[in-house]
Design an enzyme around this catalytic site. Structure first.
Site, PDB file in Angstrom:
ATOM      1  N   ARG A 149      -8.317  43.063  39.173  1.00  0.00           N
ATOM      2  CA  ARG A 149      -8.724  43.189  40.579  1.00  0.00           C
ATOM      3  C   ARG A 149      -7.537  43.301  41.540  1.00  0.00           C
ATOM      4  NH1 ARG A 149     -13.715  39.734  42.706  1.00  0.00           N
ATOM      5  NH2 ARG A 149     -13.584  41.469  44.183  1.00  0.00           N
ATOM      6  N   HIS A 158     -16.140  30.294  41.516  1.00  0.00           N
ATOM      7  CA  HIS A 158     -15.729  30.394  42.919  1.00  0.00           C
ATOM      8  C   HIS A 158     -16.541  29.356  43.702  1.00  0.00           C
ATOM      9  CE1 HIS A 158     -14.461  34.923  42.726  1.00  0.00           C
ATOM     10  NE2 HIS A 158     -13.376  34.203  42.953  1.00  0.00           N
ATOM     11  N   CYS A 213     -21.203  36.851  47.478  1.00  0.00           N
ATOM     12  CA  CYS A 213     -20.046  37.592  46.944  1.00  0.00           C
ATOM     13  C   CYS A 213     -19.935  38.966  47.581  1.00  0.00           C
ATOM     14  CB  CYS A 213     -20.166  37.768  45.439  1.00  0.00           C
ATOM     15  SG  CYS A 213     -20.282  36.241  44.530  1.00  0.00           S
TER      16      CYS A 213
HETATM   17  N1  ARG Z   1     -16.630  40.009  38.769  1.00  0.00           N
HETATM   18  C1  ARG Z   1     -16.119  39.376  39.947  1.00  0.00           C
HETATM   19  C2  ARG Z   1     -14.994  38.424  39.564  1.00  0.00           C
HETATM   20  O1  ARG Z   1     -15.093  37.804  38.549  1.00  0.00           O
HETATM   21  C3  ARG Z   1     -17.201  38.649  40.684  1.00  0.00           C
HETATM   22  C4  ARG Z   1     -16.756  38.044  41.973  1.00  0.00           C
HETATM   23  C5  ARG Z   1     -17.811  37.228  42.658  1.00  0.00           C
HETATM   24  N2  ARG Z   1     -17.428  36.865  43.950  1.00  0.00           N
HETATM   25  C6  ARG Z   1     -17.627  35.701  44.543  1.00  0.00           C
HETATM   26  N3  ARG Z   1     -17.315  35.570  45.777  1.00  0.00           N
HETATM   27  N4  ARG Z   1     -18.077  34.655  43.886  1.00  0.00           N
HETATM   28  O2  ARG Z   1     -14.018  38.294  40.264  1.00  0.00           O
END
Ligand code: ARG
Length: 289
Positions: free
Chosen positions: A104, A178, A280
């Site tokens: 990311r 998170h 998210c």
């Molecule tokens: N696939 C993403 C990750 O693992 C999902 C992010 C979800 N975002 C959140 N704010 N909880 O980073």
């Protein structure tokens, strides 16, 4: 003698506050790698379905009077739809992200450029942090999660950047990696009619120290069941009256109604394959403009 009748508990009158959100169309959504326990690259995803579900959230915000800004999706970054991780924005200051996983990391410059181009005082972070995924504003205080993604050092950086009290909370369950998957701020603005900001949370997602802090600071919090937590019920957005939640979080929906909130049900099941839900996909923009 007349029989005692239990007086109905009066739920406070809640008011909706207009919000400004940043979202990203999931044009490139898929699950091609795994950085959280929800992601299984071998399971097929349906991008058209993700787009349609995302659109219902976008429309729900707009229909209820909220403003939604959009950031262009980047090819090769299927998680960019989860804009909550793109920064943390308070008082017109945008604190940029520094993603934990390499998959990311290429999103960060795009978010930083967007904040600069849209009039935010933009801070490029030194510490690893995933924005509003781990930082939530509750009244005047910033609740900050750590354990899986954002580091403890980023909590100190956020305290310096915003000059606010930061309360560190330790996440212990990998499914709730998170803070915004385990805790939801219901009254983001201090509201004279309803009192200080209240929250809802999943106690089992936190260690004992953090649970004690939450119990002390938020004695009226809604404690959500494991069942509702497991369907990402807490990954929700609130304007102080309307609370946008997953239709699967039945118990949480009832708890919200009892307290005078209006649950708005939005199904993002396809986006849950990437380990994300309503919150998210939503970054709140506070100040500037
Ligand atoms: N696939 C993403 C990750 O693992 C999902 C992010 C979800 N975002 C959140 N704010 N909880 O980073």
């Amino acid at each position: 003698m007349s029989e005692a009748i239990a007086a109905p508990v009066e739920a406070p009158l809640r008011t909706a506050h207009k919000r400004r959100y940043l979202m990203c169309v999931p044009s490139h959504f898929t699950v091609s790698y795994s950085i959280n326990p929800w992601m299984e690259p071998s399971r097929p995803t349906d991008t058209a379905r993700a787009l349609a579900q995302w659109q219902t959230l976008y429309d729900a915000y707009r229909d209820l009077g909220h403003e939604v800004e959009l950031i262009d999706p980047l090819p090769g970054f299927p998680d960019m739809v989860y804009t909550a991780n793109g920064g943390f924005v308070v008082d017109g200051i945008a604190y940029g992200p520094s993603f934990r996983y390499v998959e990311r990391q290429g999103e960060a410059p795009a978010f930083i450029d967007w904040f600069r181009a849209n009039g935010f005082e933009t801070v490029v972070p030194e510490e690893v942090n995933e924005g509003e995924g781990d930082f939530l504003l509750a009244g005047d205080v910033i609740l900050a999660g750590t354990g899986f993604r954002s580091t403890g050092d980023s909590h100190a950086e956020v305290a310096r950047v915003f000059g606010r009290e930061v309360v560190s909370l330790d996440l212990v369950d990998p499914r709730f990696y998170h803070l915004d998957t385990a805790l939801s701020v219901l009254d983001p603005v201090e509201d004279a009619t309803t009192g200080p900001a209240n929250i809802a949370y999943l106690p089992g997602a936190f260690d004992e120290r953090s649970r004690a802090i939450l119990a002390e600071r938020f004695p009226d919090a809604i404690r959500v069941s494991d069942e509702d937590g497991a369907v990402f019920g807490l990954n929700s957005a609130s304007d102080g009256y309307n609370v946008f939640i997953s239709p699967r979080a039945k118990g949480f929906e009832a708890q919200l109604r009892e307290r005078g909130y209006n649950p708005v049900l939005v199904d993002l099941s396809e986006l849950l394959l990437g380990g994300g839900g309503i919150k998210c996909c939503t970054l709140e923009l506070r100040g500037a403009k």
